[in-house]
Design a protein around this motif. Structure first.
Motif, PDB file in Angstrom:
ATOM      1  N   MET A 199      -3.880  -3.004 -10.609  1.00  0.00           N
ATOM      2  CA  MET A 199      -2.546  -2.716 -10.087  1.00  0.00           C
ATOM      3  C   MET A 199      -2.562  -2.271  -8.626  1.00  0.00           C
ATOM      4  SD  MET A 199      -0.601  -3.630 -12.444  1.00  0.00           S
ATOM      5  CE  MET A 199       0.951  -3.100 -11.815  1.00  0.00           C
ATOM      6  N   LEU A 200      -3.575  -1.550  -8.239  1.00  0.00           N
ATOM      7  CA  LEU A 200      -3.631  -1.030  -6.878  1.00  0.00           C
ATOM      8  C   LEU A 200      -3.644  -2.142  -5.828  1.00  0.00           C
ATOM      9  CD1 LEU A 200      -3.450   1.915  -6.157  1.00  0.00           C
ATOM     10  CD2 LEU A 200      -5.865   1.911  -5.687  1.00  0.00           C
TER      11      LEU A 200
ATOM     12  N   LEU B 275      -2.268  -5.009  -6.042  1.00  0.00           N
ATOM     13  CA  LEU B 275      -0.902  -5.551  -6.009  1.00  0.00           C
ATOM     14  C   LEU B 275       0.017  -4.643  -5.200  1.00  0.00           C
ATOM     15  CD1 LEU B 275      -0.545  -6.697  -9.730  1.00  0.00           C
ATOM     16  CD2 LEU B 275      -0.999  -8.126  -7.739  1.00  0.00           C
ATOM     17  N   MET B 276      -0.167  -3.329  -5.365  1.00  0.00           N
ATOM     18  CA  MET B 276       0.636  -2.375  -4.600  1.00  0.00           C
ATOM     19  C   MET B 276       0.307  -2.468  -3.110  1.00  0.00           C
ATOM     20  SD  MET B 276       0.421   0.834  -7.256  1.00  0.00           S
ATOM     21  CE  MET B 276       1.001   2.038  -6.109  1.00  0.00           C
TER      22      MET B 276
ATOM     23  N   LYS C 227      -0.776  -5.128  -1.521  1.00  0.00           N
ATOM     24  CA  LYS C 227      -0.188  -6.370  -1.006  1.00  0.00           C
ATOM     25  C   LYS C 227       1.303  -6.182  -0.738  1.00  0.00           C
ATOM     26  CE  LYS C 227       0.219 -11.296  -2.127  1.00  0.00           C
ATOM     27  NZ  LYS C 227       1.447 -11.442  -1.432  1.00  0.00           N
ATOM     28  N   LYS C 228       1.984  -5.485  -1.650  1.00  0.00           N
ATOM     29  CA  LYS C 228       3.416  -5.225  -1.479  1.00  0.00           C
ATOM     30  C   LYS C 228       3.663  -4.376  -0.231  1.00  0.00           C
ATOM     31  CE  LYS C 228       7.355  -5.343  -3.947  1.00  0.00           C
ATOM     32  NZ  LYS C 228       7.987  -6.546  -4.415  1.00  0.00           N
ATOM     33  N   ALA C 229       2.832  -3.338  -0.051  1.00  0.00           N
ATOM     34  CA  ALA C 229       2.984  -2.470   1.120  1.00  0.00           C
ATOM     35  C   ALA C 229       2.652  -3.219   2.399  1.00  0.00           C
ATOM     36  CB  ALA C 229       2.088  -1.246   0.980  1.00  0.00           C
TER      37      ALA C 229
ATOM     38  N   LYS D  35       7.297   2.565   4.654  1.00  0.00           N
ATOM     39  CA  LYS D  35       6.009   1.887   4.515  1.00  0.00           C
ATOM     40  C   LYS D  35       4.869   2.875   4.735  1.00  0.00           C
ATOM     41  CE  LYS D  35       3.070  -1.752   6.321  1.00  0.00           C
ATOM     42  NZ  LYS D  35       2.945  -2.908   7.207  1.00  0.00           N
TER      43      LYS D  35
ATOM     44  N   LEU E 174       4.496   5.000   1.697  1.00  0.00           N
ATOM     45  CA  LEU E 174       3.930   4.224   0.596  1.00  0.00           C
ATOM     46  C   LEU E 174       2.434   4.023   0.775  1.00  0.00           C
ATOM     47  CD1 LEU E 174       4.337   2.610  -2.007  1.00  0.00           C
ATOM     48  CD2 LEU E 174       4.843   0.602  -0.593  1.00  0.00           C
TER      49      LEU E 174
ATOM     50  N   TYR F 238       0.800   7.123  -0.138  1.00  0.00           N
ATOM     51  CA  TYR F 238       0.949   7.281  -1.580  1.00  0.00           C
ATOM     52  C   TYR F 238      -0.069   6.412  -2.328  1.00  0.00           C
ATOM     53  CZ  TYR F 238       3.370   7.854  -6.033  1.00  0.00           C
ATOM     54  OH  TYR F 238       3.678   8.150  -7.333  1.00  0.00           O
ATOM     55  N   ILE F 239      -0.462   5.292  -1.734  1.00  0.00           N
ATOM     56  CA  ILE F 239      -1.485   4.414  -2.314  1.00  0.00           C
ATOM     57  C   ILE F 239      -2.888   4.923  -1.999  1.00  0.00           C
ATOM     58  CG2 ILE F 239      -2.484   2.092  -2.188  1.00  0.00           C
ATOM     59  CD1 ILE F 239       0.394   1.039  -1.742  1.00  0.00           C
TER      60      ILE F 239
ATOM     61  N   SER G 155      -5.903  -5.240   2.402  1.00  0.00           N
ATOM     62  CA  SER G 155      -4.611  -5.676   2.941  1.00  0.00           C
ATOM     63  C   SER G 155      -4.779  -6.806   3.946  1.00  0.00           C
ATOM     64  CB  SER G 155      -3.887  -4.505   3.593  1.00  0.00           C
ATOM     65  OG  SER G 155      -4.577  -4.087   4.755  1.00  0.00           O
TER      66      SER G 155
END
Length: 195
Positions: A112-113, A115-116, A118-120, A129, A132, A135-136, A165
Motif C-alpha cells: 500500500m505504501l 501506491l500512496m 505514487k498518489k502523492a 502534498k 501527505l 505523513y507517508i 517516487s
C-alpha cells in the motif's frame, strides 16, 4: 462393550454435540409434519440455550434454523418460521480474490505504501502534498525500524522515498525531520522483591 465417539458417525456441526445431533435424527424419523415441526422448534430452543448469543429475536433465530437444516443434511421438512439455507447456497464458493502478484522491491514497506507514494508524487505542489509526504515518510521509518533494530537515519528514508517516487519527491535532512521512534521497553515476567 463400550462404544467410543471415534466409532460413531462424524458430527456435521460438532459444536452442538452428539445429543443435539441425536435429537435432529429423531426429528427426521417422525412421520407427522405437525409433530415434526414442534420437535424442530424445541431443538432450536435447545440449540439457543447452548449458544444464547445466537437466539436473537430480531433475526428470528435464522442462524439456528440454518444450523438445524445443515445438521439434518437438508432433509428436514417442517414449517420454518423464516427462509433457511439451501444445499446449493452452502456449496457455492466465493470468487477468488484478485491479487496482483509481482516483484515488490521494498518488501518491508508492503504494497500500500508505494501506491500512496505514487498518489502523492502525482499531486500538484501544495501544503497538502507536503503534509501527505511527511505523513507517508513517518510510517516508512517505523516499518524500516521493524526490519532494522539498530536504528534508521532519516536520510535513508528520504532516499527510498525519492527512488520510489521516481525522483518526484525529494526531501533533505536539513529541512525535514521525522519522528524518533523508540523500541518499547521489554517487560520481564519477574517481580521485584520487596525489602
Amino acid at each position: 462393550m463400550l462404544t467410543y465417539n471415534t466409532q460413531l458417525k462424524k458430527l456435521i456441526l460438532p459444536e452442538y454435540g452428539r445429543n443435539i445431533q441425536s435429537m435432529v435424527d429423531h426429528c427426521l424419523s417422525i412421520e407427522d409434519r405437525d409433530e415434526r415441526s414442534h420437535c424442530a422448534r424445541s431443538i432450536v430452543k435447545s440449540m439457543g440455550n447452548l449458544f444464547p448469543e445466537l437466539r436473537d429475536p430480531e433475526t428470528n433465530n435464522r442462524k439456528l434454523w440454518d444450523h438445524l437444516m445443515i445438521m439434518s443434511d437438508f432433509k428436514l421438512d417442517v414449517d420454518f418460521p423464516c427462509e433457511v439455507i439451501s444445499a446449493e447456497v452452502l456449496a457455492t464458493k466465493p470468487e477468488p480474490v484478485d491479487r496482483e502478484q509481482g516483484n515488490v522491491r521494498y518488501r518491508h514497506y508492503g504494497r500500500m505504501l508505494p501506491l500512496m507514494i505514487k498518489k502523492a508524487a502525482d499531486m500538484e505542489p501544495s501544503d497538502e502534498k507536503d503534509a501527505l509526504v511527511l505523513y507517508i515518510a513517518n510510517p516508512m521509518k517505523k516499518l524500516m525500524l521493524a526490519v532494522n533494530k539498530d536504528g534508521v537515519d532519516d536520510e535513508k528514508i528520504f532516499k527510498d522515498l525519492y527512488e520510489m517516487s521516481d525522483g518526484k519527491i525529494a526531501l533533505s535532512t536539513t529541512d525535514q525531520h521525522l519522528h524518533q521512534f523508540q523500541e518499547p521497553p521489554q517487560v520481564n515476567g519477574k517481580k521485584k522483591k520487596k525489602k
